[in-house]
Design a protein around this motif. Structure first.
Motif, PDB file in Angstrom:
ATOM      1  N   GLU A   1     -39.597  16.748-155.477  1.00 25.55           N
ATOM      2  CA  GLU A   1     -40.207  15.558-154.882  1.00 25.55           C
ATOM      3  C   GLU A   1     -40.918  14.713-155.935  1.00 25.55           C
ATOM      4  OE1 GLU A   1     -41.205  17.099-150.340  1.00 25.55           O
ATOM      5  OE2 GLU A   1     -42.574  17.608-151.987  1.00 25.55           O
ATOM      6  N   ILE A   2     -41.627  15.387-156.855  1.00 26.17           N
ATOM      7  CA  ILE A   2     -42.316  14.664-157.917  1.00 26.17           C
ATOM      8  C   ILE A   2     -41.329  13.900-158.786  1.00 26.17           C
ATOM      9  CG2 ILE A   2     -43.461  15.038-160.147  1.00 26.17           C
ATOM     10  CD1 ILE A   2     -45.446  14.824-158.008  1.00 26.17           C
TER      11      ILE A   2
ATOM     12  N   ASN B   1     -49.293   4.221-153.520  1.00 28.91           N
ATOM     13  CA  ASN B   1     -49.228   5.579-152.987  1.00 28.91           C
ATOM     14  C   ASN B   1     -48.515   6.532-153.938  1.00 28.91           C
ATOM     15  OD1 ASN B   1     -50.597   4.751-150.718  1.00 28.91           O
ATOM     16  ND2 ASN B   1     -48.798   4.633-149.412  1.00 28.91           N
ATOM     17  N   LEU B   2     -47.505   6.035-154.644  1.00 25.01           N
ATOM     18  CA  LEU B   2     -46.816   6.871-155.622  1.00 25.01           C
ATOM     19  C   LEU B   2     -47.765   7.309-156.725  1.00 25.01           C
ATOM     20  CD1 LEU B   2     -43.476   4.908-156.155  1.00 25.01           C
ATOM     21  CD2 LEU B   2     -43.714   7.133-155.042  1.00 25.01           C
TER      22      LEU B   2
ATOM     23  N   GLU C   1     -38.429  12.723-157.946  1.00 27.35           N
ATOM     24  CA  GLU C   1     -37.986  11.564-157.176  1.00 27.35           C
ATOM     25  C   GLU C   1     -39.026  10.451-157.203  1.00 27.35           C
ATOM     26  OE1 GLU C   1     -36.940  12.597-153.198  1.00 27.35           O
ATOM     27  OE2 GLU C   1     -34.971  13.405-153.763  1.00 27.35           O
ATOM     28  N   MET C   2     -40.297  10.832-157.077  1.00 31.18           N
ATOM     29  CA  MET C   2     -41.369   9.837-157.098  1.00 31.18           C
ATOM     30  C   MET C   2     -41.459   9.154-158.460  1.00 31.18           C
ATOM     31  SD  MET C   2     -44.287  11.893-154.942  1.00 31.18           S
ATOM     32  CE  MET C   2     -45.352  10.512-154.539  1.00 31.18           C
TER      33      MET C   2
ATOM     34  N   HIS D   1     -49.809  10.789-157.089  1.00 32.50           N
ATOM     35  CA  HIS D   1     -49.158  11.979-157.640  1.00 32.50           C
ATOM     36  C   HIS D   1     -48.708  11.764-159.080  1.00 32.50           C
ATOM     37  CE1 HIS D   1     -49.199  14.329-153.940  1.00 32.50           C
ATOM     38  NE2 HIS D   1     -49.018  13.192-153.321  1.00 32.50           N
ATOM     39  N   VAL D   2     -48.211  10.562-159.395  1.00 31.68           N
ATOM     40  CA  VAL D   2     -47.771  10.296-160.764  1.00 31.68           C
ATOM     41  C   VAL D   2     -48.955  10.398-161.721  1.00 31.68           C
ATOM     42  CG1 VAL D   2     -46.789   8.568-162.314  1.00 31.68           C
ATOM     43  CG2 VAL D   2     -45.807   8.888-160.040  1.00 31.68           C
TER      44      VAL D   2
ATOM     45  N   LYS E   1     -46.831  17.962-153.998  1.00 38.12           N
ATOM     46  CA  LYS E   1     -45.397  17.793-153.864  1.00 38.12           C
ATOM     47  C   LYS E   1     -44.665  18.885-154.650  1.00 38.12           C
ATOM     48  CE  LYS E   1     -45.728  13.903-151.553  1.00 38.12           C
ATOM     49  NZ  LYS E   1     -45.321  13.794-150.134  1.00 38.12           N
TER      50      LYS E   1
ATOM     51  N   ALA F   1     -38.774   6.570-158.718  1.00 40.63           N
ATOM     52  CA  ALA F   1     -39.142   5.347-158.001  1.00 40.63           C
ATOM     53  C   ALA F   1     -40.191   4.564-158.786  1.00 40.63           C
ATOM     54  CB  ALA F   1     -39.673   5.700-156.604  1.00 40.63           C
ATOM     55  N   TRP F   2     -41.154   5.293-159.367  1.00 38.56           N
ATOM     56  CA  TRP F   2     -42.172   4.647-160.188  1.00 38.56           C
ATOM     57  C   TRP F   2     -41.527   3.942-161.386  1.00 38.56           C
ATOM     58  CZ3 TRP F   2     -47.312   3.618-159.976  1.00 38.56           C
ATOM     59  CH2 TRP F   2     -47.915   3.204-161.166  1.00 38.56           C
TER      60      TRP F   2
ATOM     61  N   SER G   1     -46.374   0.688-155.367  1.00 45.55           N
ATOM     62  CA  SER G   1     -46.668   1.717-156.368  1.00 45.55           C
ATOM     63  C   SER G   1     -47.966   2.472-156.089  1.00 45.55           C
ATOM     64  CB  SER G   1     -46.743   1.088-157.762  1.00 45.55           C
ATOM     65  OG  SER G   1     -47.799   0.147-157.834  1.00 45.55           O
TER      66      SER G   1
END
Length: 203
Positions: free
Chosen positions: A65-66, A140-141, A68-69, A144-145, A61, A72-73, A138
């Protein structure tokens, strides 16, 4: 395959991570057809991308984008922490502290171990919230997190901040202070977002 991607350090190197269809089929003991079908689903979900004549690669990402993720996390994990403060057993909360026992004396000398414990800590908070929907949202997030946490813990003062903030989160959970636990977990995640924004970890 998704679990395998989740375990990768996606952002530790600028090199693209290519998935070998033949190797994957051999490792899983299946034909290449279900592997192709799985890759197609993963591409639709945004985890891999196919490049004509080059193959299939794990998606990285952008920095925006990261961030934003992570935002959300932060919302999901902070609500899980709020729920955990009232639902989790004291013994389960104390086990969060035990995750760091092996590296507590010299975490800077055991960064890989601390990074792994850090990731398990955040997964555990989601689990202790005992909300299946939060866990699903959470999942799929976290691919990357998790990867960006593994990189960021080695930069600047992130390690020291992480340790202090984990201690405060644990204290709030043990005190059954749902409001404070929620705020601390949210701010901890937002601090990671600010760190990513400041250091520009991603291409």
């Amino acid at each position: 395959m998704k679990r395998s991607i989740a375990s990768m350090d996606i952002y530790s190197s600028p090199e693209d991570i290519r998935l070998d269809e033949r190797q994957i089929s051999e490792e899983l003991g299946v034909s290449r057809t279900p592997v192709r079908e799985a890759m197609s689903i993963l591409e639709q979900e945004g985890f891999v991308r196919s490049a004509p004549r080059r193959g299939v690669f794990v998606v990285r990402k952008t920095k925006a984008e990261i961030i934003e993720m992570i935002h959300a996390w932060a919302a999901l994990e902070s609500m899980a922490a709020r729920l955990a403060a009232t639902r989790a057993k004291p013994a389960d909360i104390r086990r969060l502290k035990a995750l760091f026992d092996a590296v507590e004396d010299a975490p800077a000398e055991h960064l890989s171990e601390y990074s792994d414990a850090n990731i398990r800590f955040h997964q555990a908070i989601i689990s202790l919230g005992d909300c299946a929907l939060i866990e699903r949202l959470s999942e799929n997030l976290f691919i990357h997190v998790r990867a960006i946490r593994a990189v960021s813990i080695r930069q600047g003062d992130r390690l020291e901040r992480s340790m202090a903030e984990h201690d405060a989160i644990l204290a709030a959970l043990l005190a059954r202070d749902a409001d404070r636990a929620q705020i601390l977990v949210r701010d901890h995640a937002l601090g990671l977002a600010a760190h990513v924004d400041r250091h520009g970890l991603l291409r």
